[in-house]
Design a protein around this motif. Structure first.
Motif, short mmCIF file in Angstrom:
data_model
loop_
_atom_site.label_atom_id
_atom_site.label_comp_id
_atom_site.label_asym_id
_atom_site.label_seq_id
_atom_site.Cartn_x
_atom_site.Cartn_y
_atom_site.Cartn_z
N GLU A 191 0.84 -1.20 0.00
CA GLU A 191 0.00 0.00 0.00
C GLU A 191 0.87 1.24 0.00
N GLY A 192 0.60 2.16 -0.90
CA GLY A 192 1.34 3.42 -0.93
C GLY A 192 2.72 3.29 -1.53
N ASN A 248 -4.24 -2.09 -14.07
CA ASN A 248 -3.43 -2.48 -12.93
C ASN A 248 -1.94 -2.24 -13.14
N VAL A 249 -1.48 -2.43 -14.39
CA VAL A 249 -0.04 -2.29 -14.62
C VAL A 249 0.35 -0.83 -14.84
N ARG A 250 -0.43 -0.11 -15.66
CA ARG A 250 -0.05 1.24 -16.01
C ARG A 250 -1.05 2.29 -15.51
N GLY A 251 -2.29 1.89 -15.30
CA GLY A 251 -3.35 2.85 -15.04
C GLY A 251 -3.54 3.17 -13.57
N ALA A 252 -4.78 3.47 -13.19
CA ALA A 252 -5.09 4.04 -11.89
C ALA A 252 -4.85 3.07 -10.73
N ASN A 253 -5.04 1.78 -10.93
CA ASN A 253 -4.99 0.85 -9.79
C ASN A 253 -3.59 0.61 -9.25
N LEU A 254 -2.58 0.69 -10.14
CA LEU A 254 -1.18 0.47 -9.76
C LEU A 254 -0.98 -0.78 -8.92
N ASN A 255 -1.41 -1.90 -9.43
CA ASN A 255 -1.20 -3.17 -8.75
C ASN A 255 -0.58 -4.13 -9.76
#
Lengths: 265, 326
Positions: free
Chosen positions: B56-57, B287-294
């Motif tokens: 997280e973060g 998830n990889v490049r967009g808003a979720n960053l996971n």
């Protein structure tokens, strides 16, 4: 029945051309928005794309560097593999050729994600050279196929003749193999050139937003709505494709490259 | 004699010959290593990172956890709560790809058949056209169809100005279109709809279908069809009993390849599909490049997409072999 066939082909061509025609027509718009048919037609958008607008000239420059670099590198990578496959046909050569074709055979988004991680670790993420290598690896399968077709078309008796006349392997390679495969090598080069020019998703992950090719720039601009300058890009790309494939058809045997039967003409 | 020969050889030659021998042996292996590093390692990285953990973060750390896979199939809160959100996205990936690849192959088959009957020079000209449209970037194609299908220009405007909308309303077909989600109360609309998504996706692979079917169809012996015709078969019978059976395998193989290719479509889905019906490819990006960053979860979905594609290809290959053996 014959007329029906022609009608079907014409209809297919029409549908195939429809979005291309619409985009091309929109490039002539005088205002900032896309209309079809174009309003207040002008050619000033072409000047913007090629000369004055730095966003587009930079993107075009990047696209050209990546496409030419990737095409050269892909041919250099594919040649030894195709040659090994042709001359020895060993298990190792088959495995290498299989591996080399793998990136082209899977959904491109998966390879794009992989390359994004890969260059992140190696420190090339967001560098233009990493984009060049990525496209070369992705599209290597194409020159691999065309060069293999070219090598298979060599008459082995020419090689025997060269050998009986005392040519060394290197000489035979230079005087027999290389000239006879040149059209196929060039075809492979141009296939990569055109596909790299138009490729989007892998470049999207590899560039990490630090530079943009034309296709990336267009995708970035999609959210802000279309501008006629984007349509100029589309026209440029389709013209380049038609020119390249016409050249291949003119100087190479396009139906044979596409796998047509040899015996009928 | 042999001893003398051994002495005669200049000393410098032997090592040189030895290294040359090694070179020709080593070169293929060196090349294998290079190709391995460039073509296969990126896939291994995706696999390895799919077992990683998001912090997280921060970014993410290496780990060996199946949490991401659990999240994909049943959700994070399992077994207390089950969600099939991500499976559903994979389902939409499959749904769009299956329909679009079938439509592309079925409409490309007659075209390619007619193409192979043309003169060689005419074939080359058509191939130039097909290849140019094949190489045209996904973003341009989506842009073209977007202009054609958007509500203020293109087809809906055409429908309205020609009175077709009014005619549809008068005859009652308009309600059917509304039921299908292809119309709002005032006019027809194609964005966002399954129709627009599938149309664009099949357009995207149509030239590929022609190029893939072309070798098999151009090698087909025309004398078989002619023989059938002489024996009194009509066109439909020729198609059903001669042409289709002989191209069954390439037809199936082409559909399968296009299907796998379409599983990863990104631009067309983001622009034309209803956000509730977005696919795994879109989720991977988010998830990889967009808003979720996971990134680990994005990698997990990429692995699952790849494995699904692999399973389909293997099943198809087995089915092909089974059909060929019969």
């Amino acid at each position: 029945m014959r007329a029906l066939g022609h009608l079907y082909m014409a209809l297919s061509a029409l549908v195939l051309a429809l979005p291309i025609v619409v985009v091309s027509g929109a490039a002539l718009n005088g205002g900032r928005s896309m209309f079809f048919p174009p309003q207040d037609p002008t050619l000033s958008r072409f000047a913007e794309f090629f000369l004055t607008e730095p966003v587009w000239t930079n993107a075009l420059q990047n696209s050209i560097i990546v496409a030419v670099g990737a095409a050269s590198l892909a041919v250099l990578l594919a040649w030894p593999i195709a040659y090994m496959l042709w001359s020895s046909g060993s298990k190792l050569a088959q495995v290498i050729a299989g591996l080399g074709s793998l990136p082209f055979a899977v959904p491109p988004i998966v390879f794009g994600v992989g390359l994004g991680f890969y260059w992140g670790f190696l420190g090339g993420l967001g560098d233009l050279w990493a984009g060049v290598v990525s496209h070369a690896v992705l599209l290597m399968a194409l020159p691999l196929v065309t060069i293999s077709i070219g090598l298979q078309s060599i008459d082995r008796s020419h090689l025997d003749a060269a050998a009986t006349m005392g040519a060394t392997d290197a000489q035979a390679f230079r005087t027999v193999v290389l000239p006879q495969t040149l059209p196929y090598t060039l075809s492979g080069f141009f296939f990569v050139l055109v596909l790299s020019f138009n490729e989007f998703i892998v470049m999207f992950f590899v560039s990490a937003s630090s530079y943009a090719t034309v296709t990336l720039q267009i995708f970035n601009s999609l959210r802000n709505g279309y501008t006629p300058t984007m349509a100029v890009a589309a026209i440029t790309f389709i013209v380049v494709s038609i020119a390249v494939f016409s050249a291949i058809a003119r100087w190479g045997d396009l139906p044979r490259l596409m796998g047509a039967d040899q015996s009928r003409n | 004699m042999s001893v003398a020969d051994g002495i005669d050889v200049p000393l410098g030659d032997r090592p040189a010959a030895a290294t040359r021998l090694n070179w020709s042996k080593l070169l293929p292996w060196g090349f294998a290593g290079l190709v391995f590093a460039l073509c296969l390692v990126p896939f291994f990285l995706v696999l390895a990172i799919s077992f990683g953990r998001k912090v997280e973060g921060a970014a993410w750390v290496w780990d060996f956890t199946f949490e991401n896979y659990q999240r994909f199939f049943v959700g994070t809160l399992w077994p207390d709560e089950v969600t099939f959100l991500y499976i559903g996205q994979l389902g939409y990936s499959f749904w769009y790809a299956v329909i679009a690849s079938c439509i592309a192959v079925l409409t490309a088959l007659p075209f390619t058949l007619l193409l192979t009957r043309l003169r060689r020079s005419a074939q080359a000209a058509w191939l130039v056209f097909i290849l140019s449209s094949l190489s045209l970037s996904e973003v341009f194609i989506v842009m073209g169809w977007d202009i054609l299908l958007s509500n203020n220009s293109g087809l809906p405007a055409l429908f309205k100005s020609t009175g077709l909308t009014q005619w549809l309303k008068d005859t009652g077909h308009f309600q059917t279109l509304r039921d299908w989600g292809l119309a709002n109360p005032r006019n027809v609309k194609f964005k966002t709809s399954d129709f627009a998504t599938i149309l664009t996706m099949s357009y995207l692979v149509w030239p590929y279908a022609v190029i893939l079917l072309y070798p098999a169809l151009s090698r087909m012996d025309p004398s078989h069809s002619e023989a059938a015709r002489t024996m009194g078969a009509n066109n439909w019978q020729v198609l059903r009993t001669v042409i289709l059976p002989s191209v069954r395998l390439p037809l199936f193989g082409t559909t399968l390849l296009l299907f796998v290719f379409l599983l990863g479509t990104y631009v067309a889905v983001t622009v034309f599909a209803d956000p509730a019906k977005h696919t795994t490819a879109v989720a991977i990006y988010q998830n990889v490049r967009g808003a979720n960053l996971n990134a680990p979860f994005g990698a997990t979905m990429a692995v699952i997409l790849l494995v699904s594609a692999g399973i389909c290809l293997t099943l198809g290959h087995m089915l092909n072999r089974w059909a060929a053996a019969r």
